[in-house]
Design an enzyme around this catalytic site. Structure first.
Site, PDB file in Angstrom:
ATOM      1  N   ARG A 247       0.840  -1.202   0.000  1.00  0.00           N
ATOM      2  CA  ARG A 247       0.000   0.000   0.000  1.00  0.00           C
ATOM      3  C   ARG A 247       0.876   1.253   0.000  1.00  0.00           C
ATOM      4  NH1 ARG A 247      -5.180   1.935   1.546  1.00  0.00           N
ATOM      5  NH2 ARG A 247      -5.194   3.530   3.174  1.00  0.00           N
ATOM      6  N   HIS A 270      -8.089   7.704   2.641  1.00  0.00           N
ATOM      7  CA  HIS A 270      -7.702   8.479   3.815  1.00  0.00           C
ATOM      8  C   HIS A 270      -8.755   9.551   4.096  1.00  0.00           C
ATOM      9  CE1 HIS A 270      -3.124   7.530   3.394  1.00  0.00           C
ATOM     10  NE2 HIS A 270      -3.780   6.593   4.033  1.00  0.00           N
TER      11      HIS A 270
END
Length: 298
Positions: A247, A270
């Site tokens: 990631r 996010h």
């Protein structure tokens, strides 16, 4: 108000209002339970409504002897959030941790893999076995889509929208997002689905789960770690690698190739752009190149 009541109400707030996952709520609760246990151990009779800054400072001084600065900072942050909730709910008028500073800690930058190292890992997969085809699809998906390991193992066949070029990902707090997926990764997933998965026994509750183990059940988080650890050893890579490394590598490589932070933020899921900004610290050479190429006063 008793601590048990305050904790339960806070947990309900985190679940209903904030939409946090069970794991996140558990972590927040553990910080508060540490404080409750310390109060009981020292026979301090107080409630969350009237506990003073002095008592909390004494508690933090005690835990500072037992945990590292990063853990201490996390506990202070967790408690600050709890008392902010009590202020918000009008149980208190002030947050007793408002003036208590967290210890200074350096921001830990995530490890990343180079594009060559990712290629090395994938080349070391034994494709002569059915599990090899599955493992290649797993690594390609982790890296190509920047998924968390929890998102990978919960990925469903009904989440694949290949004609549109997207997959639907369920992230933290059960928040859904659509992540673009490239043709190469689609090819490896489809190869696994149509050549391997269809011939394996699938348990009733796992019919829609994409990646399965030999018994036809969803893969566990630990199994993904084992798969990657074995490949790291075979490839001779001397780094501490986990599923999350893929990631981080996904985000770093996108940034290096000119992707904007806002797009990376959306793909990673996010909540805050601040979390994504950590990747701007990873490659100083790249940032220098950006300055030299685009700044009018280069």
């Amino acid at each position: 108000m008793k601590w048990t009541q305050a904790l339960q109400e806070y947990q309900d707030y985190l679940r209903i209002e904030r939409g946090l996952s069970k794991n996140s709520i558990l972590n927040y609760s553990l910080d508060i339970k540490k404080l409750i246990g310390w109060l009981e151990e020292h026979s301090i009779q107080t409630s969350p409504v009237v506990i003073t800054e002095e008592s909390l400072q004494e508690f933090i001084y005690t835990i500072a002897k037992k945990v590292n600065p990063r853990s201490q900072s996390r506990i202070i942050s967790g408690l600050r959030g709890f008392f902010n909730y009590l202020v918000f709910s009008e149980y208190r008028t002030t947050n007793p941790l408002e003036l208590i500073e967290s210890p200074k800690i350096g921001r830990k930058l995530p490890d990343t893999l180079s594009e060559e190292e990712i290629d090395m890992l994938i080349k070391n997969i034994d494709l002569s076995s059915s599990q090899g085809e599955r493992n290649r699809a797993i690594l390609e998906t982790l890296y190509a889509c920047g998924l968390r390991v929890s998102e990978l193992i919960s990925l469903k066949t009904s989440d694949l929208f290949f004609e549109e070029g997207f997959i639907k990902v369920t992230g933290k707090g059960d928040k859904e997002r659509f992540v673009p997926i490239g043709d190469g990764t689609i090819k490896f997933i489809e190869l696994y689905r149509k050549e391997i998965r269809v011939h394996e026994p699938i348990q009733p509750l796992a019919q829609d789960t994409l990646f399965l183990n030999r018994r036809g059940n969803p893969l566990s988080r630990s199994m993904i770690f084992v798969i990657i650890k074995e490949l790291v050893v075979k490839a001779g890579i001397r780094k501490t690698i986990s599923p999350h490394t893929f990631r981080h590598s996904f985000a770093t490589h996108l940034l290096e190739r000119g992707a904007d932070l806002r797009s990376i933020q959306q793909m990673l899921g996010h909540e805050s752009i601040t979390t994504t900004e950590v990747y701007t610290h990873l490659d100083k050479k790249h940032l220098t190149s950006v300055l030299n190429n685009f700044h009018p006063r280069k």
